[in-house]
Design a protein around this motif. Structure first.
Motif, PDB file in Angstrom:
ATOM      1  N   GLU A 190      21.355   2.553 -17.028  1.00 55.20           N
ATOM      2  CA  GLU A 190      20.565   1.408 -16.568  1.00 55.20           C
ATOM      3  C   GLU A 190      19.726   1.821 -15.374  1.00 55.20           C
ATOM      4  OE1 GLU A 190      20.682  -2.139 -17.284  1.00 55.20           O
ATOM      5  OE2 GLU A 190      21.525  -1.503 -19.223  1.00 55.20           O
ATOM      6  N   PRO A 191      18.417   1.850 -15.484  1.00 57.94           N
ATOM      7  CA  PRO A 191      17.609   2.152 -14.296  1.00 57.94           C
ATOM      8  C   PRO A 191      17.764   1.026 -13.287  1.00 57.94           C
ATOM      9  CG  PRO A 191      16.296   2.264 -16.311  1.00 57.94           C
ATOM     10  CD  PRO A 191      17.588   1.619 -16.670  1.00 57.94           C
ATOM     11  N   LYS A 192      17.856   1.400 -12.055  1.00 60.09           N
ATOM     12  CA  LYS A 192      18.009   0.389 -10.994  1.00 60.09           C
ATOM     13  C   LYS A 192      16.606   0.020 -10.532  1.00 60.09           C
ATOM     14  CE  LYS A 192      20.123   0.347  -6.414  1.00 60.09           C
ATOM     15  NZ  LYS A 192      20.946   1.265  -5.597  1.00 60.09           N
ATOM     16  N   ILE A 193      16.160  -1.148 -11.010  1.00 59.26           N
ATOM     17  CA  ILE A 193      14.774  -1.558 -10.730  1.00 59.26           C
ATOM     18  C   ILE A 193      14.776  -2.576  -9.597  1.00 59.26           C
ATOM     19  CG2 ILE A 193      12.686  -2.569 -11.716  1.00 59.26           C
ATOM     20  CD1 ILE A 193      13.397   0.023 -13.050  1.00 59.26           C
ATOM     21  N   ILE A 194      13.922  -2.406  -8.671  1.00 63.07           N
ATOM     22  CA  ILE A 194      13.834  -3.385  -7.578  1.00 63.07           C
ATOM     23  C   ILE A 194      12.444  -3.997  -7.561  1.00 63.07           C
ATOM     24  CG2 ILE A 194      15.568  -2.377  -6.059  1.00 63.07           C
ATOM     25  CD1 ILE A 194      13.040  -1.058  -4.648  1.00 63.07           C
ATOM     26  N   ALA A 230       6.585   4.651  -0.111  1.00 67.64           N
ATOM     27  CA  ALA A 230       6.635   5.643  -1.192  1.00 67.64           C
ATOM     28  C   ALA A 230       5.972   5.073  -2.434  1.00 67.64           C
ATOM     29  CB  ALA A 230       8.078   6.010  -1.484  1.00 67.64           C
ATOM     30  N   GLN A 231       5.166   5.910  -3.089  1.00 66.35           N
ATOM     31  CA  GLN A 231       4.594   5.469  -4.364  1.00 66.35           C
ATOM     32  C   GLN A 231       5.444   5.941  -5.528  1.00 66.35           C
ATOM     33  OE1 GLN A 231       0.603   6.921  -4.273  1.00 66.35           O
ATOM     34  NE2 GLN A 231      -0.161   5.026  -3.360  1.00 66.35           N
ATOM     35  N   SER A 280       9.073   6.085 -10.671  1.00 69.46           N
ATOM     36  CA  SER A 280       8.138   5.235  -9.938  1.00 69.46           C
ATOM     37  C   SER A 280       8.840   4.570  -8.758  1.00 69.46           C
ATOM     38  CB  SER A 280       7.549   4.188 -10.882  1.00 69.46           C
ATOM     39  OG  SER A 280       8.606   3.482 -11.475  1.00 69.46           O
ATOM     40  N   ALA A 281       8.048   3.957  -7.893  1.00 71.73           N
ATOM     41  CA  ALA A 281       8.562   3.459  -6.616  1.00 71.73           C
ATOM     42  C   ALA A 281       9.591   2.355  -6.797  1.00 71.73           C
ATOM     43  CB  ALA A 281       7.408   2.959  -5.763  1.00 71.73           C
ATOM     44  N   ALA A 303      10.049  11.705  -1.432  1.00 69.21           N
ATOM     45  CA  ALA A 303       9.164  10.573  -1.700  1.00 69.21           C
ATOM     46  C   ALA A 303       7.739  11.090  -1.685  1.00 69.21           C
ATOM     47  CB  ALA A 303       9.354   9.512  -0.625  1.00 69.21           C
ATOM     48  N   PHE A 304       6.898  10.503  -2.521  1.00 70.65           N
ATOM     49  CA  PHE A 304       5.499  10.936  -2.462  1.00 70.65           C
ATOM     50  C   PHE A 304       4.584   9.732  -2.537  1.00 70.65           C
ATOM     51  CE2 PHE A 304       6.595  11.011  -6.973  1.00 70.65           C
ATOM     52  CZ  PHE A 304       5.517  10.368  -7.561  1.00 70.65           C
TER      53      PHE A 304
END
Lengths: 461, 298
Positions: free
Chosen positions: A100-104, A148-149, A170-171, A194-195
């Motif tokens: 499960e990706p942890k999406i915020i 961070a992007q 992705s961020a 982070a970029f």
């Protein structure tokens, strides 16, 4: 000086024992007893002989008692290095690959940091593992970082370099699932940077990970019938490691030893027997018969070995027996020649001539006079033929003409090992050492036997 | 006599080869019957086996023509031999003469310093040499000298340095057996009466050893030389394939696997002929060296 006059009655005449002079005071030693005594004094030969004895014993017993079958594959456990203990493994279910990706929610967009045209100045915080790191996958997560992007995840085998970047996320995603197959006995280091559109920021401190072996329930049940998903079990030890299919090398080498020793003892035994019969007939009769019989051995010796082996394989199917027969078919001529030479030499000796003059029947001359005297030559030829038979078997299996898979012989195990020598040297080293040690033992034992059986060396240290 | 042996070898090989089921025209891709028939006619496989045999034998023994390979299009067996015997021969000569020099040297040292340190060392090398299979040795030499030390090429053919490692792998076992043979032969010779005579004459030790002992001790070693030369020169397939050398050995193994009749026959007869010639030359050389052989045959 005092004069001694002993009375005459003190002297008693001893009875003359005529036979006493004939009595041999020490027990007589037969030829074979003498040879055995001298062999026993030869430490090297005894050590070599014991090695052969114990190897034979091990080849007979070990494959029966060892935990693994020679052809039992543990694909997940390929190229395991030798170890005396098993490792801890976690049983995982079918769904272990689901992640499960942890999406915020990202509220303020990166463009909020106006006026800055630099890469991020700090690294993401709190890089940590999620759950157990497994050989089938490692999940890492980190804290959200303003500005961070996206995040870039690296994995490396050393704590000092970043290694190759695995993936950019992705961020709005704060974790990463590394689904590559990892090794269980190795250390891995994860880094996250982070970029933004202006470049990469500094990386986090290395997160050291030692993956735990993950087993599917199916694999785990083979090791421990009571294994359940989520539990940890201990795998069995591979003392010699495993090969490219995860087969236990000890089991394979011991099964290979059976084949090598079977051929090593069997082929010489048969072809020396053929050689004795053929050679004594040829040597004893001599003349035209000898010429004709020797011409046949010439021809047999010139027919290429490979051709005979392949032909027999086609006719009889590949296997140990085919190999045995092929070896006999090629090598009997050589031993026949050796024994013929010996018989030829003996035939001219006085004791045979004497027997002939006395009218001893042919059968008796051969069995009482010639064969016992050829025996020591035969024994030496035999012991030195064993390593050469083992070598030929290994050689033929090595070029793919011997034992066919999944059966193991020293040749096939060596061949498999040779292909991965640079990365997993033990897979070539162990079987090679076994071959070399065994050949060495047979050679040293054969030398000792030859010295012991040679009456000319009697009394020579 | 040699020619007769050769003829029998050729006949036996021919029979063995044709008794293997299948023929060189079987392929992974199925061919139509017409194509197959045409191919059979082209290679003469449609004729009865006896006719094939007489035709082949005539071509081989009278014209010296081994025919065309079935598998390698339009390549004659003669051309294959001519092209690929060179590397095998060079390798064999290098291996054998290296083995001869080192082996005989070790044997002499061991015998002269009998039961000494040098003896023990030389015999240790010798017994190790006969105990390590050539293909195992080849891998280790390759990794030590080519990959770790980087002083010799890993494989390939060209230049003397690319022949050193394969020659070492091939020659090791020969070297070791020659060292053992030479040592025991030296020890036997030293007990002979003519050595005592030489000592009694007051010859120097150096002269006794070089002129009497070594010369006589070399004879039994030389007996093995011819057959060994043939065996080694005709190529060890494994060594050639480990080091990627374009020798004859690989052709033979592939030909046997693919049942390439003409190549099998050609190479077998060539090997056998070479080996018979070598044994013959060896016998002649021996007769020149050793007067006893000349006299006993009369």
């Amino acid at each position: 000086m005092r004069e001694i006059n002993p009375p005459a009655e003190l002297f008693v005449q001893l009875p003359v024992k005529r036979h006493a002079v004939e009595i041999i005071s020490r027990p007589s030693v037969s030829y074979w007893q003498d040879a055995w005594q001298r062999l026993r004094q030869n430490k090297v030969a005894i050590v070599a002989g014991s090695y052969i004895f114990f190897l034979t014993l091990a080849a007979l017993i070990l494959p029966e008692v060892i935990h693994y079958q020679y052809d039992e594959q543990e694909i997940w456990n390929a190229h395991q290095t030798p170890s005396l203990s098993g490792e801890t493994a976690k049983v995982v279910g079918e769904n272990h690959l689901q992640f499960e990706p942890k999406i915020i929610e990202i509220t303020n967009e990166p463009e909020g940091i106006a006026g800055s045209f630099d890469p991020p100045v700090s690294s993401p915080h709190n890089l940590r593992l999620v759950g157990d790191p497994l050989t089938v996958g490692v999940v890492v997560t980190w804290d959200k970082m303003e500005g961070a992007q996206g995040y870039r995840v690296h994995r490396s085998r050393s704590a000092d370099t970043l290694g190759l970047p695995l993936e950019d996320v992705s961020a709005n995603q704060l974790n990463f699932f590394d689904a590559s197959a990892l090794e269980s006995s190795a250390n891995y280091f994860y880094f996250v940077t982070a970029f933004n559109s202006f470049g990469d920021g500094p990386s986090t401190k290395a997160l050291e990970v030692r993956p735990i072996r993950a087993l599917t329930l199916q694999d785990a049940l083979k090791i421990n019938p009571e294994a359940k998903i989520g539990e940890t079990i201990t795998t069995n030890a591979h003392i010699f490691g495993t090969d490219y299919l995860g087969r236990d090398l000890l089991a394979r080498i011991m099964v290979g030893a059976r084949i090598s020793l079977f051929i090593g003892f069997g082929a010489p035994l048969i072809y020396v027997l053929v050689g004795i019969i053929y050679g004594s007939i040829s040597g004893y009769f001599g003349g035209l018969i000898d010429d004709f019989m020797m011409r046949i051995t010439d021809i047999v010796a010139t027919v290429p070995e490979l051709l005979v082996v392949i032909l027999l394989q086609v006719v009889m199917g590949s296997g140990v027996v085919t190999l045995l027969i092929a070896l006999v078919a090629v090598a009997w001529a050589r031993s026949a020649r050796q024994i013929r030479g010996e018989v030829l030499r003996l035939r001219e000796m006085e004791f045979v001539q004497a027997a002939l003059v006395l009218g001893t029947p042919f059968r008796k001359i051969v069995f009482r006079h010639l064969l016992p005297n050829v025996m020591s030559t035969v024994l030496v030829v035999l012991t030195l033929a064993v390593p050469s038979a083992i070598f030929t078997e290994a050689f033929l299996s090595f070029i793919g003409l011997g034992i066919s898979p999944p059966m193991a012989s020293w040749g096939t195990v060596t061949k498999d090992g040779a292909q991965v020598f640079l990365t997993y040297p033990h897979e070539l080293l162990i079987p090679s050492i076994m071959i070399c040690l065994t050949m060495l033992a047979f050679n040293l034992f054969g030398d000792g036997l030859r010295d012991a059986l040679d009456p000319k060396l009697r009394g020579v240290s | 006599m040699g020619a007769f042996t050769l003829y029998i070898v050729a006949t036996v090989t021919f029979m063995l080869m044709h008794s293997v089921p299948g023929d060189p025209l079987r392929q992974e891709k199925a061919v139509s019957d017409v194509v197959r028939n045409n191919l059979q006619v082209r290679y003469g496989l449609d004729k009865p086996i006896f006719e094939q045999y007489t035709m082949y034998m005539k071509n081989m023994f009278i014209h010296g023509d081994f025919g065309i390979s079935f598998k390698q299009q339009n390549r004659t067996v003669n051309a294959i031999i001519a092209e690929h015997f060179g590397p095998s021969a060079i390798l064999g000569v290098l291996a054998l003469f290296g083995a001869l020099i080192v082996g005989v040297g070790l044997g002499i040292i061991a015998a002269l310093k009998r039961n000494g340190l040098q003896d023990g060392f030389a015999m240790m090398i010798a017994v190790l040499g006969v105990s390590i299979p050539s293909f195992v040795l080849a891998y280790f030499l390759q990794h030590i000298f080519a990959l770790w030390l980087g002083i010799l090429p890993v494989g390939g053919w060209g230049g003397i340095e690319s022949a050193i490692l394969p020659a070492m792998s091939l020659g090791m076992i020969v070297m070791a057996s020659m060292a053992r043979l030479m040592r025991s032969s030296m020890l036997e010779v030293v007990q002979q009466d003519y050595i005592k005579t030489a000592k009694a004459k007051g010859l120097s030790r150096f002269k006794i050893v070089t002129k009497h002992q070594i010369r006589n001790a070399l004879l039994p070693v030389m007996i093995y030389f011819g057959p060994l030369f043939a065996a080694i020169t005709t190529g060890s397939f494994v060594i050639e394939s480990i080091f990627g050398i374009p020798g004859l050995g690989q052709f033979f193994v592939h030909a046997v696997n693919e049942l390439d009749y003409t190549v099998i026959m050609g190479l077998t007869v060539f090997y056998a002929g070479f080996s018979i010639t070598m044994i013959l030359i060896n016998d002649l050389v021996l007769a020149v060296i050793d007067p006893r052989i000349r006299f006993s045959s009369h």
